[in-house]
Scaffold this motif. Sequence first.
Motif, mmCIF file in Angstrom:
data_model
loop_
_atom_site.group_PDB
_atom_site.id
_atom_site.type_symbol
_atom_site.label_atom_id
_atom_site.label_comp_id
_atom_site.label_asym_id
_atom_site.label_seq_id
_atom_site.Cartn_x
_atom_site.Cartn_y
_atom_site.Cartn_z
ATOM 1 N N MET A 1 77.761 34.327 16.161
ATOM 2 C CA MET A 1 78.221 35.661 15.800
ATOM 3 C C MET A 1 78.858 35.651 14.417
ATOM 4 S SD MET A 1 80.052 36.786 19.405
ATOM 5 C CE MET A 1 80.648 38.335 18.740
ATOM 6 N N LEU A 2 78.696 36.734 13.719
ATOM 7 C CA LEU A 2 79.367 36.930 12.434
ATOM 8 C C LEU A 2 80.617 37.759 12.684
ATOM 9 C CD1 LEU A 2 79.556 36.878 9.328
ATOM 10 C CD2 LEU A 2 78.128 38.947 9.316
ATOM 11 N N ILE A 3 81.766 37.191 12.371
ATOM 12 C CA ILE A 3 83.039 37.881 12.570
ATOM 13 C C ILE A 3 83.665 38.155 11.210
ATOM 14 C CG2 ILE A 3 85.254 37.883 13.746
ATOM 15 C CD1 ILE A 3 82.884 37.599 15.639
ATOM 16 N N SER A 4 83.947 39.414 10.935
ATOM 17 C CA SER A 4 84.613 39.805 9.698
ATOM 18 C C SER A 4 86.121 39.770 9.918
ATOM 19 C CB SER A 4 84.172 41.207 9.280
ATOM 20 O OG SER A 4 84.774 41.589 8.070
ATOM 21 N N VAL A 5 86.827 39.018 9.080
ATOM 22 C CA VAL A 5 88.280 38.888 9.176
ATOM 23 C C VAL A 5 88.900 39.458 7.910
ATOM 24 C CG1 VAL A 5 90.224 37.292 9.384
ATOM 25 C CG2 VAL A 5 88.096 36.839 10.641
ATOM 26 N N VAL A 6 89.783 40.428 8.075
ATOM 27 C CA VAL A 6 90.392 41.117 6.939
ATOM 28 C C VAL A 6 91.908 40.978 7.032
ATOM 29 C CG1 VAL A 6 90.635 43.307 5.710
ATOM 30 C CG2 VAL A 6 88.482 42.756 6.881
ATOM 31 N N VAL A 68 77.960 46.031 3.263
ATOM 32 C CA VAL A 68 76.860 45.275 3.868
ATOM 33 C C VAL A 68 77.394 44.317 4.923
ATOM 34 C CG1 VAL A 68 75.099 43.517 3.415
ATOM 35 C CG2 VAL A 68 75.331 45.484 1.877
ATOM 36 N N GLU A 69 78.485 43.664 4.601
ATOM 37 C CA GLU A 69 79.065 42.681 5.516
ATOM 38 C C GLU A 69 79.586 43.330 6.789
ATOM 39 O OE1 GLU A 69 83.175 40.468 5.393
ATOM 40 O OE2 GLU A 69 81.774 39.564 3.952
ATOM 41 N N ILE A 70 80.342 44.420 6.679
ATOM 42 C CA ILE A 70 80.912 45.040 7.867
ATOM 43 C C ILE A 70 79.823 45.649 8.734
ATOM 44 C CG2 ILE A 70 81.388 47.365 6.948
ATOM 45 C CD1 ILE A 70 83.698 45.254 9.210
ATOM 46 N N ALA A 71 78.743 46.115 8.124
ATOM 47 C CA ALA A 71 77.638 46.673 8.895
ATOM 48 C C ALA A 71 76.930 45.594 9.702
ATOM 49 C CB ALA A 71 76.650 47.372 7.958
ATOM 50 N N ALA A 72 76.949 44.358 9.210
ATOM 51 C CA ALA A 72 76.262 43.253 9.882
ATOM 52 C C ALA A 72 77.144 42.509 10.866
ATOM 53 C CB ALA A 72 75.730 42.268 8.835
ATOM 54 N N ALA A 73 78.453 42.731 10.829
ATOM 55 C CA ALA A 73 79.392 41.948 11.636
ATOM 56 C C ALA A 73 79.251 42.247 13.126
ATOM 57 C CB ALA A 73 80.822 42.215 11.176
ATOM 58 N N ASP A 74 79.353 41.193 13.924
ATOM 59 C CA ASP A 74 79.333 41.319 15.380
ATOM 60 C C ASP A 74 80.731 41.553 15.938
ATOM 61 O OD1 ASP A 74 76.459 40.595 15.840
ATOM 62 O OD2 ASP A 74 77.126 38.757 14.845
ATOM 63 N N GLY A 75 81.739 41.295 15.115
ATOM 64 C CA GLY A 75 83.117 41.489 15.530
ATOM 65 C C GLY A 75 84.012 41.657 14.325
ATOM 66 N N LEU A 76 85.187 42.228 14.546
ATOM 67 C CA LEU A 76 86.137 42.491 13.470
ATOM 68 C C LEU A 76 87.522 42.013 13.875
ATOM 69 C CD1 LEU A 76 87.044 43.944 10.809
ATOM 70 C CD2 LEU A 76 87.281 46.028 12.185
ATOM 71 N N PRO A 117 81.411 62.369 15.119
ATOM 72 C CA PRO A 117 80.404 61.509 14.510
ATOM 73 C C PRO A 117 79.855 60.476 15.492
ATOM 74 C CG PRO A 117 82.567 60.722 13.926
ATOM 75 C CD PRO A 117 82.764 61.983 14.719
ATOM 76 N N VAL A 118 78.764 59.861 15.083
ATOM 77 C CA VAL A 118 78.180 58.750 15.810
ATOM 78 C C VAL A 118 78.590 57.475 15.087
ATOM 79 C CG1 VAL A 118 76.029 57.623 16.504
ATOM 80 C CG2 VAL A 118 76.218 60.132 16.558
ATOM 81 N N GLY A 119 79.218 56.546 15.803
ATOM 82 C CA GLY A 119 79.613 55.287 15.186
ATOM 83 C C GLY A 119 78.409 54.408 14.913
ATOM 84 N N LEU A 120 78.411 53.742 13.778
ATOM 85 C CA LEU A 120 77.270 52.923 13.367
ATOM 86 C C LEU A 120 77.531 51.424 13.381
ATOM 87 C CD1 LEU A 120 75.969 54.985 10.301
ATOM 88 C CD2 LEU A 120 75.153 55.066 12.680
ATOM 89 N N LEU A 121 78.778 51.021 13.455
ATOM 90 C CA LEU A 121 79.048 49.583 13.375
ATOM 91 C C LEU A 121 78.492 48.872 14.606
ATOM 92 C CD1 LEU A 121 82.658 49.376 11.896
ATOM 93 C CD2 LEU A 121 80.450 49.287 10.719
ATOM 94 N N ARG A 122 77.917 47.694 14.390
ATOM 95 C CA ARG A 122 77.329 46.927 15.483
ATOM 96 C C ARG A 122 78.351 46.051 16.191
ATOM 97 N NH1 ARG A 122 73.188 42.476 13.529
ATOM 98 N NH2 ARG A 122 73.816 41.533 15.496
ATOM 99 N N ALA A 123 79.552 45.922 15.617
ATOM 100 C CA ALA A 123 80.590 45.083 16.219
ATOM 101 C C ALA A 123 80.860 45.541 17.650
ATOM 102 C CB ALA A 123 81.865 45.141 15.393
ATOM 103 N N LYS A 124 80.907 44.591 18.559
ATOM 104 C CA LYS A 124 81.160 44.893 19.966
ATOM 105 C C LYS A 124 82.647 44.871 20.310
ATOM 106 C CE LYS A 124 76.846 45.260 20.945
ATOM 107 N NZ LYS A 124 76.320 46.359 20.168
ATOM 108 N N ALA A 125 83.456 44.264 19.432
ATOM 109 C CA ALA A 125 84.893 44.187 19.713
ATOM 110 C C ALA A 125 85.664 44.029 18.417
ATOM 111 C CB ALA A 125 85.196 43.023 20.650
ATOM 112 N N ALA A 126 86.910 44.482 18.460
ATOM 113 C CA ALA A 126 87.832 44.306 17.346
ATOM 114 C C ALA A 126 89.127 43.727 17.883
ATOM 115 C CB ALA A 126 88.106 45.627 16.636
ATOM 116 N N LEU A 127 89.751 42.892 17.072
ATOM 117 C CA LEU A 127 91.029 42.274 17.411
ATOM 118 C C LEU A 127 91.978 42.543 16.255
ATOM 119 C CD1 LEU A 127 92.660 40.454 19.315
ATOM 120 C CD2 LEU A 127 91.524 38.479 18.290
ATOM 121 N N VAL A 128 93.088 43.205 16.543
ATOM 122 C CA VAL A 128 94.034 43.598 15.498
ATOM 123 C C VAL A 128 95.380 42.937 15.771
ATOM 124 C CG1 VAL A 128 95.211 45.523 14.359
ATOM 125 C CG2 VAL A 128 92.871 45.823 15.230
ATOM 126 N N PHE A 129 95.910 42.259 14.746
ATOM 127 C CA PHE A 129 97.231 41.644 14.841
ATOM 128 C C PHE A 129 98.167 42.327 13.852
ATOM 129 C CE2 PHE A 129 94.458 38.239 16.330
ATOM 130 C CZ PHE A 129 95.115 37.836 17.490
#
Length: 200
Positions: A1-6, A68-76, A117-129
């Motif tokens: 999985m590709l996870i975007s960490v911000v 491009v990266e956030i659109a491809a991410a499986d998680g955030l 709106p219709v959400g477009l992100l493919r991420a199935k889950a987000a984790l916020v700290f």
Amino acid sequence: MLISVVLAHPHRGSFNHAITETIIAALEECGHVVAFHDLYAENFDPLLPYDEIPRDAPLPPSVAAHCVEIAAADGLVVIHPDWWGMPPAILKGWIDRVLRPGVAYRFLEGDAGEGVPVGLLRAKAALVFNTSNTPQERELEVFGDPLERLWKDCICAFCGIPVVHRRMFSVVVTSTDGQRRAWLDEARRLAREVFPSDSA
């Protein structure tokens, strides 16, 4: 999985940075690919120019790369302090410029922008700290924990992310080394639970 960490915190020695290092290590141990952005280190420009608002507007290369990266991410995963019940301005600007129409959401045909709106992100889950210097009881009783509503409903659900886990660590300013180690252990466990190994 590709996870975007911000990450959005200006001090490299902060507990936010310690959380981030822990999360990245846990994700990589689970076999995930991590795309990491320290917004302050990157000097991300949070100002959304008027010409950038239209859906098909040309974007600066750095912003386009984030899109491009956030659109491809499986998680955030997002890490930031609670400042006035909000994220730091640099992260709010990232939301404004990157979670844009055509990337993170779209309106149905015939909808001029007033509908749902219709959400477009493919991420199935987000984790916020989040980190705070306000005791949890006061946060809930006096302020109502605005970050909970912001991330779960106003951002993630809006953009199509169905599962959101959020953890606030407080009070950081008076915490002991032992408390911080326990929080980092919890962060590591949450990362592994929300984004388990691909082979699991």
